[in-house]
Design an enzyme around this catalytic site. Sequence first.
Site, mmCIF file in Angstrom:
data_model
loop_
_atom_site.group_PDB
_atom_site.id
_atom_site.type_symbol
_atom_site.label_atom_id
_atom_site.label_comp_id
_atom_site.label_asym_id
_atom_site.label_seq_id
_atom_site.Cartn_x
_atom_site.Cartn_y
_atom_site.Cartn_z
ATOM 1 N N HIS A 1 0.861 -1.188 0.000
ATOM 2 C CA HIS A 1 0.000 0.000 0.000
ATOM 3 C C HIS A 1 0.898 1.238 0.000
ATOM 4 O O HIS A 1 2.143 1.118 -0.056
ATOM 5 C CB HIS A 1 -0.950 -0.030 1.200
ATOM 6 C CG HIS A 1 -0.262 -0.280 2.515
ATOM 7 N ND1 HIS A 1 0.664 0.586 3.048
ATOM 8 C CD2 HIS A 1 -0.341 -1.321 3.384
ATOM 9 C CE1 HIS A 1 1.094 0.115 4.197
ATOM 10 N NE2 HIS A 1 0.513 -1.055 4.427
ATOM 11 N N HIS B 1 4.071 1.304 2.201
ATOM 12 C CA HIS B 1 5.239 0.621 1.608
ATOM 13 C C HIS B 1 5.826 1.462 0.476
ATOM 14 O O HIS B 1 7.041 1.587 0.353
ATOM 15 C CB HIS B 1 4.838 -0.735 1.025
ATOM 16 C CG HIS B 1 4.262 -1.707 2.011
ATOM 17 N ND1 HIS B 1 2.943 -2.079 2.010
ATOM 18 C CD2 HIS B 1 4.836 -2.409 3.028
ATOM 19 C CE1 HIS B 1 2.721 -2.973 2.964
ATOM 20 N NE2 HIS B 1 3.852 -3.183 3.604
ATOM 21 N N GLN C 1 7.701 -14.807 12.586
ATOM 22 C CA GLN C 1 7.241 -13.682 13.393
ATOM 23 C C GLN C 1 5.736 -13.740 13.673
ATOM 24 O O GLN C 1 5.161 -12.758 14.145
ATOM 25 C CB GLN C 1 7.643 -12.355 12.749
ATOM 26 C CG GLN C 1 6.954 -12.020 11.449
ATOM 27 C CD GLN C 1 7.557 -10.781 10.802
ATOM 28 O OE1 GLN C 1 8.678 -10.802 10.302
ATOM 29 N NE2 GLN C 1 6.831 -9.674 10.834
ATOM 30 N N SER D 1 -1.461 -3.391 6.010
ATOM 31 C CA SER D 1 -2.042 -4.502 5.241
ATOM 32 C C SER D 1 -3.183 -5.135 6.031
ATOM 33 O O SER D 1 -4.132 -5.664 5.461
ATOM 34 C CB SER D 1 -0.973 -5.560 4.944
ATOM 35 O OG SER D 1 0.148 -4.957 4.335
HETATM 36 P P1 AMP Z 1 5.126 -5.007 6.464
HETATM 37 O O1 AMP Z 1 4.843 -5.425 5.069
HETATM 38 O O2 AMP Z 1 3.894 -4.751 7.279
HETATM 39 O O3 AMP Z 1 6.141 -5.899 7.159
HETATM 40 O O4 AMP Z 1 5.828 -3.577 6.356
HETATM 41 C C1 AMP Z 1 6.998 -3.413 5.597
HETATM 42 C C2 AMP Z 1 7.573 -2.052 5.903
HETATM 43 O O5 AMP Z 1 6.632 -1.038 5.557
HETATM 44 C C3 AMP Z 1 7.899 -1.863 7.401
HETATM 45 O O6 AMP Z 1 9.129 -1.175 7.526
HETATM 46 C C4 AMP Z 1 6.728 -1.029 7.874
HETATM 47 O O7 AMP Z 1 7.038 -0.237 9.011
HETATM 48 C C5 AMP Z 1 6.473 -0.162 6.652
HETATM 49 N N1 AMP Z 1 5.104 0.379 6.703
HETATM 50 C C6 AMP Z 1 3.949 -0.330 6.804
HETATM 51 N N2 AMP Z 1 2.894 0.513 6.895
HETATM 52 C C7 AMP Z 1 3.394 1.779 6.845
HETATM 53 C C8 AMP Z 1 2.808 3.076 6.906
HETATM 54 N N3 AMP Z 1 1.511 3.252 7.039
HETATM 55 N N4 AMP Z 1 3.637 4.137 6.834
HETATM 56 C C9 AMP Z 1 4.984 3.970 6.717
HETATM 57 N N5 AMP Z 1 5.593 2.773 6.660
HETATM 58 C C10 AMP Z 1 4.808 1.683 6.726
#
Ligand code: AMP
Length: 284
Positions: A38, A41, A65, A190
């Site tokens: 989204h 990311h 995790q 997500s």
């Molecule tokens: P994930 O796919 O949830 O493991 O997230 C991958 C990366 O995207 C991680 O470093 C999250 O902190 C970052 N991330 C997820 N959502 C956001 C958001 N709303 N704003 C900024 N970074 C995000």
Amino acid sequence: MSDELEIVRTVADLRQLLASWRKEGLSIGLVPTMGALHDGHFSLVEQSVQTNARTVTSLFVNPKQFGPSEDLDVYPRDEVADAAALAARGVDLLFAPAVEEMYSDGAVTAVAVPGIGDLLEGGFRPGFFTGVATVVAKLLIQSLPDRAYFGEKDYQQLCVIKRLTKDLDLPVDIVSCPIVREPDGLALSSRNAYLSAEDRQAAPALHQALIGAGYALANGAQVTSSIAAATAELLNVGFTKVDYIAVCDPTSLEQLEIVAGKARLLAAAWLGKTRLIDNIAIDV
Ligand code: AMP
């Protein structure tokens, strides 16, 4: 930026391509993700594409995790859409390994980050940060990027990763990126896809409660009463459980009883079956 997105699924292929880029003197940015991408990311991706000659995004839903009762099996996945979105944003390489590739037969080594990894999220999700630290350490060692990008959305994760790269002398700059939010303040995630229409209406209250607590603290309110008011506000609008609302030192994440200067307000709360986390910076 090269012309198109390449997809690799093995560590050997990843290493070969990145070694050739390094030989050419190209800088490399890594953006680790679990997919279902989204705008949060994409903000990390865009920062990497702007700064580095080559950007690698990893897509790996890391089983280590997830706790036994968590959402590993239903976690949203759409690699085709993710790959198209990354290509459109100038990403050069998508590393999308299978679980067996990341954790080959008999893999037992884990990276633990005690202390900071045991607080807050670590208390409610035992083993979570060991799973995160293990996969992030592996991704950093596999790709040896100049910079790796992480969102403040997962603020404690960012602190744990900064700690581990320092402790393991990993030669990478950890770049922290601000939280991307919906217009009503809900942090993009997500997992927001799990929210019912009714829960989606209530969800922005998490960010509002943190802002309210931050405002109260800035106006001299006590930490305990600010947290109590924020908790009551969440339960009042339909949150079913508040795991924590905490006022912490922005680096060590030790909880503060008195705030003077910079601090981080962090929260985790449940809306039915969906657990939301959020945080804001405060400076009192
Ligand atoms: P994930 O796919 O949830 O493991 O997230 C991958 C990366 O995207 C991680 O470093 C999250 O902190 C970052 N991330 C997820 N959502 C956001 C958001 N709303 N704003 C900024 N970074 C995000």
